[in-house]
Design a protein around this motif. Structure first.
Motif, PDB file in Angstrom:
ATOM      1  N   UNK A  16       0.814  -1.208   0.000  1.00  0.00           N
ATOM      2  CA  UNK A  16       0.000   0.000   0.000  1.00  0.00           C
ATOM      3  C   UNK A  16       0.855   1.268   0.000  1.00  0.00           C
ATOM      4  N   UNK A  17       1.992   1.228   0.696  1.00  0.00           N
ATOM      5  CA  UNK A  17       2.845   2.427   0.795  1.00  0.00           C
ATOM      6  C   UNK A  17       4.288   2.061   0.480  1.00  0.00           C
ATOM      7  N   UNK A  18       4.579   1.756  -0.785  1.00  0.00           N
ATOM      8  CA  UNK A  18       5.946   1.356  -1.141  1.00  0.00           C
ATOM      9  C   UNK A  18       6.969   2.466  -0.897  1.00  0.00           C
ATOM     10  N   UNK A  19       6.556   3.741  -1.086  1.00  0.00           N
ATOM     11  CA  UNK A  19       7.495   4.841  -0.863  1.00  0.00           C
ATOM     12  C   UNK A  19       7.932   4.901   0.591  1.00  0.00           C
ATOM     13  N   UNK A  20       6.971   4.732   1.504  1.00  0.00           N
ATOM     14  CA  UNK A  20       7.306   4.752   2.934  1.00  0.00           C
ATOM     15  C   UNK A  20       8.205   3.582   3.287  1.00  0.00           C
ATOM     16  N   UNK A  21       7.937   2.416   2.691  1.00  0.00           N
ATOM     17  CA  UNK A  21       8.781   1.252   2.957  1.00  0.00           C
ATOM     18  C   UNK A  21      10.208   1.490   2.465  1.00  0.00           C
ATOM     19  N   UNK A  22      10.345   2.088   1.289  1.00  0.00           N
ATOM     20  CA  UNK A  22      11.674   2.381   0.749  1.00  0.00           C
ATOM     21  C   UNK A  22      12.410   3.379   1.625  1.00  0.00           C
ATOM     22  N   UNK A  23      11.692   4.388   2.107  1.00  0.00           N
ATOM     23  CA  UNK A  23      12.296   5.367   3.011  1.00  0.00           C
ATOM     24  C   UNK A  23      12.805   4.682   4.276  1.00  0.00           C
ATOM     25  N   UNK A  24      12.005   3.764   4.808  1.00  0.00           N
ATOM     26  CA  UNK A  24      12.421   3.045   6.003  1.00  0.00           C
ATOM     27  C   UNK A  24      13.682   2.228   5.779  1.00  0.00           C
ATOM     28  N   UNK A  25      13.769   1.578   4.618  1.00  0.00           N
ATOM     29  CA  UNK A  25      14.961   0.778   4.304  1.00  0.00           C
ATOM     30  C   UNK A  25      16.198   1.670   4.189  1.00  0.00           C
ATOM     31  N   UNK A  26      16.066   2.787   3.476  1.00  0.00           N
ATOM     32  CA  UNK A  26      17.202   3.701   3.307  1.00  0.00           C
ATOM     33  C   UNK A  26      17.617   4.293   4.655  1.00  0.00           C
ATOM     34  N   UNK A  27      16.638   4.689   5.460  1.00  0.00           N
ATOM     35  CA  UNK A  27      16.961   5.247   6.776  1.00  0.00           C
ATOM     36  C   UNK A  27      17.671   4.221   7.646  1.00  0.00           C
ATOM     37  N   UNK A  28      17.219   2.967   7.584  1.00  0.00           N
ATOM     38  CA  UNK A  28      17.886   1.911   8.344  1.00  0.00           C
ATOM     39  C   UNK A  28      19.317   1.703   7.896  1.00  0.00           C
ATOM     40  N   UNK A  29      19.532   1.731   6.577  1.00  0.00           N
ATOM     41  CA  UNK A  29      20.895   1.573   6.046  1.00  0.00           C
ATOM     42  C   UNK A  29      21.802   2.714   6.501  1.00  0.00           C
ATOM     43  N   UNK A  30      21.303   3.949   6.416  1.00  0.00           N
ATOM     44  CA  UNK A  30      22.120   5.099   6.811  1.00  0.00           C
ATOM     45  C   UNK A  30      22.444   5.054   8.305  1.00  0.00           C
ATOM     46  N   UNK A  31      21.474   4.658   9.131  1.00  0.00           N
ATOM     47  CA  UNK A  31      21.721   4.555  10.564  1.00  0.00           C
ATOM     48  C   UNK A  31      22.767   3.485  10.865  1.00  0.00           C
ATOM     49  N   UNK A  32      22.640   2.335  10.216  1.00  0.00           N
ATOM     50  CA  UNK A  32      23.632   1.268  10.415  1.00  0.00           C
ATOM     51  C   UNK A  32      25.019   1.718   9.966  1.00  0.00           C
ATOM     52  N   UNK A  33      25.066   2.388   8.813  1.00  0.00           N
ATOM     53  CA  UNK A  33      26.349   2.886   8.300  1.00  0.00           C
ATOM     54  C   UNK A  33      26.966   3.899   9.260  1.00  0.00           C
ATOM     55  N   UNK A  34      26.135   4.772   9.838  1.00  0.00           N
ATOM     56  CA  UNK A  34      26.627   5.761  10.794  1.00  0.00           C
ATOM     57  C   UNK A  34      27.215   5.081  12.027  1.00  0.00           C
TER      58      UNK A  34
END
Length: 376
Positions: A16-34
């Motif tokens: 239903x909300x693929x954009x929100x899911x993609x944002x969550x994945x990218x945010x998770x990656x950036x947090x892990x990288x940080x």
């Protein structure tokens, strides 16, 4: 069965909300990288580094501090733009150059005040050619004079522009006003360039540095006197705007007019007076924001407000256009993203990251952070 239902609900949410899911994945990656960067390690996949690197606590804190300071100034300038939009219903593209005009007026006044009794010529003082660098602690009176004149001078410029350009066209529609504001922006910018030239000038320097954080083996994190002034004045003015909107008759009138101008006029609210006071408040805040940004950065140029305008618009849209609280919050978010994007991007691309953050937030929340709240 509970696990199956949870997985099914998760898949449904993603569909239903693929954009929100993609944002969550990218945010998770950036947090892990940080986190991996702060640990000083890296993770490789098939010989290619996928996350990690080197980042110190002091570097992260310095970027966060810089982003907060710039974000507060952007938010302060964005309040005036948001007020103009919510009450007059048009996007004022001249707002950035109004910020520039206020900064120049204020710094000329500061230099003249600092140069009294030094024997420097008025022409040198006006063109910042004395070689003197002002700061809050070294020349407090001159800096205070400049701050007051920046606010008053920008108010005069805003009222003059409204009287000559916007007021005669107020019934012509928002598109006509927007186009007129672009012309006003060009005129203001090149008047400033004609008077002061197109070269950047150094006008301010730090007086002292207050150490905030001093990790062992790392560069200390410090804030200068000029940055402290920006922080304190911006927060004080934002609090003042909040109290004005919520506790005064003028604030109630502005909120009523933003909600429904015709109804406000019928109920006896002096709409023309509210419009004039909107220009006064927005102009004063724009002038102070421009003056404080120059105080913090140390340099001034004829087009810095035009460049800043994109960040101001991004902050206002991100926060929820028409919302003053949204402009404040959006300014801080944009400032932090613009600064902390240096963790992952070259310095020339951090501005793009700020606009990417705007797009991301609007994908998740199209109405902005404070969407649906007008004026207040």
């Amino acid at each position: 069965m509970g696990i199956t239902e949870t997985v099914h609900d998760g898949r449904g949410a993603v569909a239903e909300r693929p954009a929100a899911a993609l944002v969550g994945v990218v945010a998770g990656y950036l947090l892990l990288d940080l986190l991996v960067k702060l640990a000083g390690t890296s993770v490789f996949f098939m010989g290619v580094k996928v996350i990690g690197g080197a980042l110190t606590i002091s570097s992260l804190a310095s970027m966060a501090l810089d982003g907060l300071l710039v974000g507060l100034a952007v938010g302060l300038a964005g309040i005036g733009l948001s007020m103009t939009y919510s009450i007059l219903d048009f996007a004022n593209f001249a707002h950035g150059d109004t910020v520039t005009a206020g900064a120049f007026v204020g710094w000329v006044a500061a230099y003249v005040a600092a140069g009294i009794g030094t024997g420097a010529s008025l022409a040198d003082l006006v063109m910042f050619d004395t070689g003197q660098q002002l700061s809050v602690t070294l020349t407090p009176v001159a800096v205070l004079v400049g701050l007051v004149v920046a606010a008053a001078g920008t108010v005069a410029v805003a009222l003059l522009i409204d009287r000559l350009a916007y007021r005669p066209m107020r019934d012509a529609g928002s598109i006509s006003l927007l186009i007129a504001s672009i012309g006003v922006a060009l005129a203001l910018r090149y008047v400033v360039a004609f008077l002061f030239g197109t070269q950047s000038s150094g006008v301010a320097s730090q007086g002292f540095r207050l150490i905030l954080l001093n990790p062992a083996g790392q560069q200390p994190v410090a804030i200068t006197d000029n940055e402290l002034a920006l922080l304190a004045i911006s927060l004080a003015l934002m609090l003042g705007i909040h109290l004005l909107l919520q506790r005064t008759k003028l604030g109630k009138a502005m909120r009523a007019m933003a909600d429904n101008e015709d109804l406000a006029r019928v109920t006896g609210i002096p709409t023309e007076r509210v419009i004039r006071l909107t220009w006064i408040l927005g102009g004063a805040l724009a002038g102070v924001a421009g003056y404080l940004l120059v105080l913090e950065s140390g340099t001034i140029s004829f087009n810095f407000g035009w460049i800043l305008l994109l960040l101001i618009f991004a902050a206002v849209i991100l926060g929820g256009i028409g919302s003053i609280y949204g402009a404040m919050a959006g300014g801080v978010v944009i400032g932090l993203v613009d600064s902390m994007a240096l963790i992952w991007l070259p310095s020339g691309l951090t501005r793009a990251a700020a606009f990417l953050a705007l797009i991301v937030v609007l994908l998740v929340r199209p109405e902005g952070i404070f969407g649906g709240v007008t004026t207040a």
